[in-house]
Design a protein around this motif. Structure first.
Motif, short mmCIF file in Angstrom:
data_model
loop_
_atom_site.label_atom_id
_atom_site.label_comp_id
_atom_site.label_asym_id
_atom_site.label_seq_id
_atom_site.Cartn_x
_atom_site.Cartn_y
_atom_site.Cartn_z
N THR A 108 -37.76 45.64 -40.70
CA THR A 108 -38.02 44.37 -40.02
C THR A 108 -37.68 43.17 -40.89
O THR A 108 -37.86 42.02 -40.47
CB THR A 108 -39.49 44.30 -39.57
N ASP A 112 -30.16 41.73 -38.49
CA ASP A 112 -29.63 42.53 -37.39
C ASP A 112 -28.11 42.50 -37.39
O ASP A 112 -27.52 41.44 -37.17
CB ASP A 112 -30.16 41.99 -36.05
N THR A 116 -28.41 40.09 -32.39
CA THR A 116 -29.18 39.78 -31.17
C THR A 116 -30.67 39.60 -31.43
O THR A 116 -31.38 39.09 -30.57
CB THR A 116 -29.00 40.91 -30.14
N HIS A 117 -31.16 40.03 -32.60
CA HIS A 117 -32.58 39.96 -32.90
C HIS A 117 -32.80 39.45 -34.32
O HIS A 117 -31.86 39.29 -35.10
CB HIS A 117 -33.24 41.34 -32.74
N ASN A 118 -34.05 39.22 -34.65
CA ASN A 118 -34.37 38.69 -35.98
C ASN A 118 -34.15 39.71 -37.08
O ASN A 118 -33.99 39.33 -38.25
CB ASN A 118 -35.83 38.20 -36.02
N GLU A 122 -36.20 45.16 -35.37
CA GLU A 122 -36.53 44.61 -34.05
C GLU A 122 -35.46 44.97 -33.03
O GLU A 122 -35.77 45.24 -31.86
CB GLU A 122 -36.67 43.10 -34.16
N HIS A 123 -34.20 44.98 -33.45
CA HIS A 123 -33.12 45.37 -32.54
C HIS A 123 -33.32 46.80 -32.05
O HIS A 123 -33.26 47.08 -30.84
CB HIS A 123 -31.76 45.24 -33.22
N SER A 126 -36.26 47.17 -29.75
CA SER A 126 -35.98 46.67 -28.39
C SER A 126 -35.19 47.70 -27.59
O SER A 126 -35.41 47.85 -26.38
CB SER A 126 -35.22 45.35 -28.44
#
Length: 529
Positions: A108, A112, A116-118, A122-123, A126
């Motif tokens: 985390t 990414d 697309t994500h932080n 997280e990617h 998701s």
């Protein structure tokens, strides 16, 4: 226990056998937390694959079976170990250099590569959540990073520190001599670099709940709390810590983790709680018989399966024979599709014991839909082999004549199946078709079959058509009748295996089938279209 529950337990369902473990565990009283907790784990160092889906699906089926046996409430947690350090760059992601620059950081905290994500964690989380939602799983998602940083694990982390010597005495005998000298269950998150460090712990303070280590680059002595996300546990200890903190009652794992389950179970007992019930399933293999890996991206993806077949067929493949290693590649799809409809068709006529053992009871949480599939997926693929369709409307010209009253509007499942068949045929069957010309013996037999078909018509029963084909093979004294049918497949369809010919002729049409055989007898190259 109700009579239905007793009947369910007498079925041959592995899911009910697993559920009984939990029913026995809480036969006297419900757990103090008020519910039975099922957990499934995911390591987001790579994209979710079908093995990930399989573990969640199988756990869900055990949970549903338990609900049939007990009135105790249940909960499913999908846990992501996203605080784990990224140890290597996956093969199946873009911008690999971005990941290479952030090795050893928590997932985390790794950027990414998809943008697309932080974070990379997280990617992947998701993606996991998206496909769990797509299949309608009832679950609570839980992030390791959030659980560590929020303090949810703090009490158990302090307990691990208190029981430090007992914990490492379980782990050390499993390690090599060099690793034993440096092993610690606590992995500090470096305040300077943000990396999850695998370093020796030089001192520990139980009262202050801290550990001290030497920075591997600067040599500086660093003291950090074991709580609040300042340390991550080595994963076998982490697994036991999680079982303890969340009070997990059931978690299954792959066969490759049997030793890890044993170690984590010993550790959770040291921490003062009972390990969860569990189940070790066999691993899925790719087309070459190798273990499927998230980082390699081998095998077949969820999206790819759903391009060629229904979610129910995928679920069935996951349900069947979980103790057997199975290839998870494109060639298993047609059989899975047709087996699903076979099980669905049998369900209404079965007695309760057989229904509880029927996979569709589990796939549909005890309420499978009515079967309404007049044509098999395999037959649609064989139809496609002779009409070379670009879209499903071509198949419907034959389907509507074969299945009385069937239309795309009143049979959407069949319409969807036709679409899957076109996609699968064009991508996996058509490129490998190989026609041959018939031998003299086969020509003579085909000429007789043409003559018999010309005396039939489209209303002739498929069984009678099958008898004609069978009789021709006997008349021409094929040493093995399978050679006669194989000849029809190889000359008419360009493949070594094929359908029940009577059913195929009925679907494709008696007139059309006759014309197809005559084209072959005339020496026409069917491969030319």
């Amino acid at each position: 226990m109700s009579s239905d529950a007793e009947i369910a337990l007498s079925s041959n369902s592995w899911a009910f056998a697993e559920a009984k473990k939990l029913a026995d565990r809480y036969a006297k009283e419900a757990p103090a937390k008020g519910y039975v907790l099922f957990e499934t784990g995911y390591g987001p160092s790579g994209l979710p694959h079908l093995g990930t889906f399989g573990e969640v699906a199988r756990t869900t089926w055990v949970m549903h079976a338990f609900q049939k046996l007990s009135d105790i409430p249940t909960k499913l947690v999908a846990f992501s170990d996203d605080m784990d350090g990224l140890r290597k760059v996956p093969d199946n992601v873009p911008n690999k250099e971005l990941l290479a620059e952030n090795l050893d950081k928590p997932l985390t905290a790794v950027p990414d590569p998809f943008g697309t994500h932080n974070s990379f964690g997280e990617h992947n989380n998701s993606r996991l959540i998206a496909f769990l939602d797509q299949f309608g799983f009832d679950y609570e998602f839980k992030s390791s990073t959030e659980a560590y940083k929020s303090g949810e694990f703090d009490d158990t982390l302090k307990l691990v520190l208190e029981k430090y010597d007992q914990v490492i005495n379980v782990i050390l005998p499993t390690l090599g001599e060099e690793r034993q000298a440096t092993y610690s269950p606590f992995l500090p998150v470096c305040p300077r670099t943000g990396k999850v460090l695998q370093v020796p712990i030089i001192t520990r303070d139980v009262d202050a709940a801290t550990v001290t280590y030497n920075d591997p680059e600067t040599g500086e002595e660093i003291t950090v709390p074991v709580t609040g996300g300042h340390c991550k546990l080595q994963w076998k200890v982490d697994w036991a810590m999680r079982w303890h903190a969340l009070e997990v009652d059931y978690e299954m794992a792959g066969k490759d983790l049997i030793d890890s389950v044993t170690l984590s179970s010993k550790i959770v007992r040291i921490l003062g709680k009972k390990p969860p019930e569990g189940f070790n399933y066999e691993l899925f293999l790719d087309q070459d018989g190798k273990k499927i890996s998230k980082s390699k991206g081998n095998g077949i993806s969820i999206e790819e399966w759903l391009t060629y077949a229904s979610p129910e067929s995928l679920a069935l493949y996951m349900y069947q024979n979980p103790k057997k290693a199975k290839r998870l590649y494109f060639d298993v799809i047609p059989k899975a599709v047709d087996e699903y409809y076979t099980f669905l068709d049998k369900f209404p006529e079965q007695e309760a014991k057989q229904q509880f053992g029927n996979p569709v009871w589990h796939l549909h949480n005890g309420n499978p839909p009515a079967a309404n599939m007049p044509i098999s997926f395999g037959m649609l693929l064989n139809l496609a082999a002779v009409v070379n369709p670009d879209d499903k409307s071509v198949l419907w010209g034959f389907i509507s004549r074969y299945a009385d009253g069937a239309t795309p509007e009143n049979n959407p499942a069949l319409d969807q199946l036709a679409g899957y068949a076109v996609a699968y045929y064009n991508d996996f069957v058509k490129p490998h078709k190989k026609y041959r010309q018939p031998t003299d013996q086969e020509k003579a037999a085909m000429e007789q079959l043409v003559g018999m078909l010309k005396e039939a018509d489209q209303t002739t029963d498929a069984g009678d058509l099958q008898s004609m084909v069978f009789q021709v093979g006997k008349d021409h004294e094929f040493e093995n009748l399978r050679d006669w049918f194989k000849a029809l497949y190889e000359t008419l369809l360009g493949q070594s295996q094929g359908p029940r010919m009577g059913s195929f002729i009925s679907l494709y049409g008696v007139k059309e089938s006759t014309a197809l055989i005559e084209r072959v007898l005339a020496g026409e190259d069917l491969a030319a279209g």
